[in-house]
Design a protein around this motif. Sequence first.
Motif, short mmCIF file in Angstrom:
data_model
loop_
_atom_site.label_atom_id
_atom_site.label_comp_id
_atom_site.label_asym_id
_atom_site.label_seq_id
_atom_site.Cartn_x
_atom_site.Cartn_y
_atom_site.Cartn_z
N SER A 121 -11.39 -31.16 -42.21
CA SER A 121 -11.24 -31.01 -43.66
C SER A 121 -11.73 -29.66 -44.14
N LEU A 122 -12.88 -29.21 -43.59
CA LEU A 122 -13.39 -27.89 -43.94
C LEU A 122 -12.40 -26.80 -43.55
N ILE A 123 -11.89 -26.88 -42.32
CA ILE A 123 -10.96 -25.87 -41.83
C ILE A 123 -9.70 -25.84 -42.68
N ALA A 124 -9.18 -27.01 -43.05
CA ALA A 124 -7.96 -27.08 -43.84
C ALA A 124 -8.14 -26.43 -45.21
N ILE A 125 -9.30 -26.67 -45.84
CA ILE A 125 -9.57 -26.07 -47.15
C ILE A 125 -9.70 -24.56 -47.03
N TRP A 126 -10.41 -24.10 -46.02
CA TRP A 126 -10.62 -22.66 -45.85
C TRP A 126 -9.32 -21.92 -45.56
N GLN B 85 -11.87 -16.29 -45.31
CA GLN B 85 -12.06 -17.60 -44.67
C GLN B 85 -13.39 -17.66 -43.92
N PRO B 86 -14.25 -18.64 -44.21
CA PRO B 86 -15.45 -18.87 -43.41
C PRO B 86 -15.07 -19.34 -42.01
N PRO C 272 -17.73 -14.67 -45.19
CA PRO C 272 -17.48 -13.29 -45.60
C PRO C 272 -18.46 -12.89 -46.71
N GLU C 273 -18.69 -11.60 -46.88
CA GLU C 273 -19.68 -11.13 -47.84
C GLU C 273 -19.39 -11.61 -49.25
N ASP C 274 -18.12 -11.70 -49.62
CA ASP C 274 -17.81 -12.09 -51.01
C ASP C 274 -18.00 -13.58 -51.25
N ALA D 295 -15.86 -22.33 -52.06
CA ALA D 295 -15.49 -22.45 -50.65
C ALA D 295 -16.68 -22.69 -49.74
N ARG D 296 -17.87 -22.79 -50.28
CA ARG D 296 -19.05 -23.01 -49.45
C ARG D 296 -19.19 -24.50 -49.14
N VAL D 297 -19.75 -24.80 -47.98
CA VAL D 297 -19.82 -26.18 -47.50
C VAL D 297 -20.46 -27.10 -48.52
#
Length: 262
Positions: A30-35, A43-44, A79-81, A88-90
């Motif tokens: 789910s995390l990968i799909a959102i990113w 992308q994280p 990523p820095e931004d 997009a953070r967990v």
Amino acid sequence: MAREFYLLKLGPPSGCSPSPWSSIASCIPSLIAIWQRLPKAQQPRIVWAGQGEALIASPGRIEPRNSQLWDLALIIQYPEDLREPGSARVENLGQFVDEFHIEIEDTPADFHTKAANGNMDSADVPTTHSLPGYNRIKKMYQQSPKPGTPVHMINLLHFAPKTGKQHYEQYLEACAPALGAFGARIAYHGKVLAKDNDQGGKQWDSLLIGAYPDKLALIHGVIHPSYLEAFKMRENALTDAMLLATIPVDLTSYDALVHAKL
């Protein structure tokens, strides 16, 4: 790039039905799909993941102070931004029962070992031992003694004032021969960047993840006489610690998701 370490308690919130965040099998995809909906540069990436197996030592004074077994541990590279809180953070994506995270930075660790040559026999596992946390390690082994399943031990560390870090480095150097004889290595070592939490209390100083070929190797390593002698240095080095045994997640199984085009 910024890295953060996460501890997650999965499962639906009280009274809710199961969700994609209820299990490891659904959480990581789910995390990968959102990113993947983000531009590639934003992308994280999951650097390391471990499934909680046993809480070996609970922290005494530093968060997270509860004694629960965390289901999933992650090291995420942002990523820095995305360094500042964002969608997009967990911690903003999943509906977790509980969540803890800290910002970390990679640091080298001296842990020089020779080829594994220790003799391991399940018949040699002591019934009891004076080493702190031994009974929990042994119970973890007895519940699932399957050989060949790696164990990654998360160590959240708070050093004693002034000389704690130096003593811990001496401990690593001293225990390396004993643990290395049974195939141990360091999977990750990093320092915690934020020293104070939101409440003004002290946070952890360092994160170390020790990797062992299996649970039997872990047991034989920590009861080795040389390790027990080195363990005294560890006690002098730390004022608080949390030890969480995990089973590492094979992230290669998610490669197809990472490279898929949505």
